[in-house]
Design a protein around this motif. Structure first.
Motif, PDB file in Angstrom:
ATOM      1  N   PHE A 123       0.833  -1.203   0.000  1.00 54.94           N
ATOM      2  CA  PHE A 123       0.000   0.000   0.000  1.00 54.94           C
ATOM      3  C   PHE A 123       0.869   1.255   0.000  1.00 54.94           C
ATOM      4  N   PHE A 124       1.960   1.215   0.755  1.00 57.67           N
ATOM      5  CA  PHE A 124       2.835   2.378   0.867  1.00 57.67           C
ATOM      6  C   PHE A 124       3.854   2.435  -0.268  1.00 57.67           C
ATOM      7  N   SER A 125       4.473   1.301  -0.579  1.00 56.21           N
ATOM      8  CA  SER A 125       5.560   1.301  -1.559  1.00 56.21           C
ATOM      9  C   SER A 125       5.071   1.367  -3.001  1.00 56.21           C
ATOM     10  N   VAL A 126       3.883   0.814  -3.277  1.00 55.29           N
ATOM     11  CA  VAL A 126       3.371   0.790  -4.648  1.00 55.29           C
ATOM     12  C   VAL A 126       2.440   1.968  -4.913  1.00 55.29           C
ATOM     13  N   TYR A 127       1.582   2.297  -3.932  1.00 52.00           N
ATOM     14  CA  TYR A 127       0.516   3.267  -4.199  1.00 52.00           C
ATOM     15  C   TYR A 127       0.741   4.636  -3.562  1.00 52.00           C
ATOM     16  N   LEU A 128       0.942   4.697  -2.265  1.00 52.38           N
ATOM     17  CA  LEU A 128       1.108   6.005  -1.622  1.00 52.38           C
ATOM     18  C   LEU A 128       2.313   6.744  -2.194  1.00 52.38           C
ATOM     19  N   SER A 129       3.378   6.011  -2.462  1.00 55.67           N
ATOM     20  CA  SER A 129       4.565   6.643  -3.061  1.00 55.67           C
ATOM     21  C   SER A 129       4.258   7.162  -4.460  1.00 55.67           C
ATOM     22  N   GLN A 130       3.409   6.442  -5.205  1.00 58.29           N
ATOM     23  CA  GLN A 130       3.046   6.882  -6.556  1.00 58.29           C
ATOM     24  C   GLN A 130       2.272   8.199  -6.503  1.00 58.29           C
ATOM     25  N   GLN A 131       1.485   8.394  -5.438  1.00 59.01           N
ATOM     26  CA  GLN A 131       0.753   9.653  -5.305  1.00 59.01           C
ATOM     27  C   GLN A 131       1.722  10.818  -5.187  1.00 59.01           C
ATOM     28  N   VAL A 132       2.761  10.637  -4.388  1.00 57.43           N
ATOM     29  CA  VAL A 132       3.770  11.689  -4.235  1.00 57.43           C
ATOM     30  C   VAL A 132       4.443  11.989  -5.563  1.00 57.43           C
ATOM     31  N   PHE A 133       4.841  10.935  -6.282  1.00 57.98           N
ATOM     32  CA  PHE A 133       5.540  11.126  -7.558  1.00 57.98           C
ATOM     33  C   PHE A 133       4.639  11.749  -8.612  1.00 57.98           C
ATOM     34  N   LEU A 134       3.454  11.159  -8.810  1.00 56.52           N
ATOM     35  CA  LEU A 134       2.588  11.604  -9.902  1.00 56.52           C
ATOM     36  C   LEU A 134       2.023  13.006  -9.678  1.00 56.52           C
ATOM     37  N   ILE A 135       1.503  13.259  -8.490  1.00 61.37           N
ATOM     38  CA  ILE A 135       0.988  14.603  -8.211  1.00 61.37           C
ATOM     39  C   ILE A 135       2.125  15.617  -8.278  1.00 61.37           C
ATOM     40  N   GLY A 136       3.310  15.211  -7.805  1.00 61.63           N
ATOM     41  CA  GLY A 136       4.466  16.113  -7.802  1.00 61.63           C
ATOM     42  C   GLY A 136       4.941  16.483  -9.193  1.00 61.63           C
ATOM     43  N   ILE A 137       5.138  15.495 -10.049  1.00 63.41           N
ATOM     44  CA  ILE A 137       5.662  15.797 -11.380  1.00 63.41           C
ATOM     45  C   ILE A 137       4.619  16.471 -12.265  1.00 63.41           C
ATOM     46  N   CYS A 138       3.340  16.352 -11.879  1.00 65.14           N
ATOM     47  CA  CYS A 138       2.270  16.995 -12.665  1.00 65.14           C
ATOM     48  C   CYS A 138       1.926  18.394 -12.153  1.00 65.14           C
ATOM     49  N   LEU A 139       2.669  18.900 -11.179  1.00 65.36           N
ATOM     50  CA  LEU A 139       2.419  20.254 -10.683  1.00 65.36           C
ATOM     51  C   LEU A 139       2.462  21.309 -11.791  1.00 65.36           C
ATOM     52  N   PRO A 140       3.366  21.197 -12.787  1.00 66.27           N
ATOM     53  CA  PRO A 140       3.342  22.176 -13.885  1.00 66.27           C
ATOM     54  C   PRO A 140       1.997  22.232 -14.608  1.00 66.27           C
ATOM     55  N   LEU A 141       1.277  21.103 -14.681  1.00 67.91           N
ATOM     56  CA  LEU A 141      -0.048  21.118 -15.309  1.00 67.91           C
ATOM     57  C   LEU A 141      -1.020  21.970 -14.495  1.00 67.91           C
ATOM     58  N   TYR A 142      -0.853  21.969 -13.186  1.00 71.00           N
ATOM     59  CA  TYR A 142      -1.668  22.822 -12.313  1.00 71.00           C
ATOM     60  C   TYR A 142      -1.349  24.290 -12.552  1.00 71.00           C
ATOM     61  N   ILE A 143      -0.058  24.610 -12.651  1.00 68.38           N
ATOM     62  CA  ILE A 143       0.352  26.002 -12.856  1.00 68.38           C
ATOM     63  C   ILE A 143      -0.108  26.510 -14.222  1.00 68.38           C
ATOM     64  N   VAL A 144       0.028  25.686 -15.248  1.00 74.09           N
ATOM     65  CA  VAL A 144      -0.403  26.082 -16.601  1.00 74.09           C
ATOM     66  C   VAL A 144      -1.874  26.474 -16.604  1.00 74.09           C
ATOM     67  N   HIS A 145      -2.669  25.832 -15.747  1.00 70.42           N
ATOM     68  CA  HIS A 145      -4.108  26.107 -15.706  1.00 70.42           C
ATOM     69  C   HIS A 145      -4.499  26.997 -14.525  1.00 70.42           C
ATOM     70  N   SER A 146      -3.487  27.674 -13.954  1.00 71.66           N
ATOM     71  CA  SER A 146      -3.761  28.590 -12.835  1.00 71.66           C
ATOM     72  C   SER A 146      -3.261  29.997 -13.096  1.00 71.66           C
ATOM     73  N   VAL A 147      -2.471  30.180 -14.159  1.00 70.91           N
ATOM     74  CA  VAL A 147      -1.878  31.487 -14.458  1.00 70.91           C
ATOM     75  C   VAL A 147      -2.199  31.871 -15.900  1.00 70.91           C
ATOM     76  N   ASP A 148      -2.724  33.062 -16.075  1.00 72.31           N
ATOM     77  CA  ASP A 148      -3.059  33.571 -17.414  1.00 72.31           C
ATOM     78  C   ASP A 148      -2.000  34.578 -17.835  1.00 72.31           C
ATOM     79  N   LYS A 149      -1.132  34.154 -18.735  1.00 73.39           N
ATOM     80  CA  LYS A 149      -0.023  34.993 -19.187  1.00 73.39           C
ATOM     81  C   LYS A 149       0.198  34.726 -20.675  1.00 73.39           C
ATOM     82  N   PRO A 150       0.422  35.776 -21.474  1.00 73.98           N
ATOM     83  CA  PRO A 150       0.590  35.574 -22.918  1.00 73.98           C
ATOM     84  C   PRO A 150       1.730  34.612 -23.247  1.00 73.98           C
ATOM     85  N   LEU A 151       1.596  33.920 -24.355  1.00 76.20           N
ATOM     86  CA  LEU A 151       2.660  33.041 -24.832  1.00 76.20           C
ATOM     87  C   LEU A 151       3.906  33.849 -25.167  1.00 76.20           C
TER      88      LEU A 151
END
Length: 324
Positions: free
Chosen positions: A157-185
């Motif tokens: 539960f911890f080594s396969v899944y909970l750790s994956q939450q840390v990795f996946l949510i963490g590396i996808c943080l740029p997707l959150y920022i891209v959809h949280s900031v309105d700035k011209p290209l």
């Protein structure tokens, strides 16, 4: 119903709780806007806390539900497949959330890139598994299953899944920022696109060359002929792990998008992922050296070829070998 079909059905049904909950939340939010009525405390919390909500959904739908299914099937194969899908789902979650604000074209570009990355990785997964659903689980999970024995059921539960939450949510943080900031290209978006595409292309060709190598060796083995001990041609002649290098380029390219929007701190997710992959690299090479037929060739390969970043072969070892 065959095992393959059953696992395909499970894979399609398993994300439905999160999807249905999110759609219900959006319907309540839109209805409250149209009717000018207040939201209930639950939906208000969902509006005010997009990162917490996505972590809660991940915990309930992936960590717990995937883990329970893994215990029933005695195989944690599904998280490997969903690595290729969850980033796409996260991107749309951030884009559709009521607090989302962004430049439409940047969002379209990033989501198109994420789809290309996902399709490449999904294709490679099924090609590697001979187009079967859940034919096997990650070899690292197998090793840990043997290592932890009767305790594996709860450690997983911890080594396969909970750790994956840390990795996946963490590396996808740029997707959150891209959809949280309105700035011209600007030009940095073009640089980020180039890095992301380079990573996808490199990973695709590296994985294809590896697949072809493994397929040829399987045919040689069937014919009773000696197999080739090591792949050192193509991209693999310049890097011992070009597929890992390409994958890291992709994630760091997403970081450039976020850095350009004033949130360079999101590099933490990509850094943790790179550190994890560095450890995996060590495990992979140790595994190679345990296979007697390839030990000698792989030791030479280690001394002459760059670990990650593609570079020209070192001739110092070959020169030294000739002089002895």
């Amino acid at each position: 119903m065959s095992r393959n079909l059953k696992r395909a059905l499970v894979a399609f049904l398993v994300p439905l709780p999160s999807i249905l909950f999110f759609l219900t939340f959006l319907n309540h939010y839109n209805a409250s806007i149209s009717n000018a009525t207040p939201l209930s405390p639950l939906w208000t919390w969902c509006v005010d806390h997009p990162p917490l909500l996505v972590n809660l959904l991940f915990f309930l739908n992936v960590n717990i539900l995937f883990w329970v299914i893994g215990q029933i099937q005695n195989s944690h194969w599904m998280i490997d497949l969903y690595w290729t899908v969850i980033p796409v789902m996260l991107g749309y979650y951030y884009a559709k959330h009521p607090l989302g604000q962004y430049t439409l074209w940047r969002s379209r570009i990033v989501m198109a890139l994420t789809w290309v990355w996902s399709l490449r990785l999904t294709h490679n997964y099924f090609r590697r598994e001979k187009w079967q659903w859940g034919a096997r689980e990650d070899w690292r999970f197998n090793d840990m299953r043997s290592q932890y024995g009767k305790h594996w059921w709860w450690i997983s539960f911890f080594s396969v899944y909970l750790s994956q939450q840390v990795f996946l949510i963490g590396i996808c943080l740029p997707l959150y920022i891209v959809h949280s900031v309105d700035k011209p290209l600007n030009v940095w978006d073009s640089i980020a696109v180039a890095i992301c595409l380079s990573g996808i292309v490199i990973a695709y060709f590296a994985d294809t060359q590896l697949h072809d190598f493994v397929t040829r060796n399987e045919k040689l083995k069937e014919l009773g002929k000696p197999v080739v001990p090591n792949l050192d041609r193509g991209l693999w002649g310049y890097s011992r792990h070009p597929n890992y290098f390409g994958e890291q380029l992709w994630w760091w390219g997403l970081v450039v998008f976020a850095w350009n929007l004033g949130h360079g701190w999101t590099f933490v997710g990509a850094l943790v992922n790179s550190m994890c992959l560095a450890y995996v690299t060590v495990l992979v090479e140790q595994r190679m050296l345990k296979q007697e037929y390839r030990v000698q060739a792989y030791k030479v390969y280690q001394k002459t070829t760059s670990v990650w970043i593609p570079w020209f072969k070192s001739s110092s070892f070959a020169t030294k070998d000739k002089s002895t």
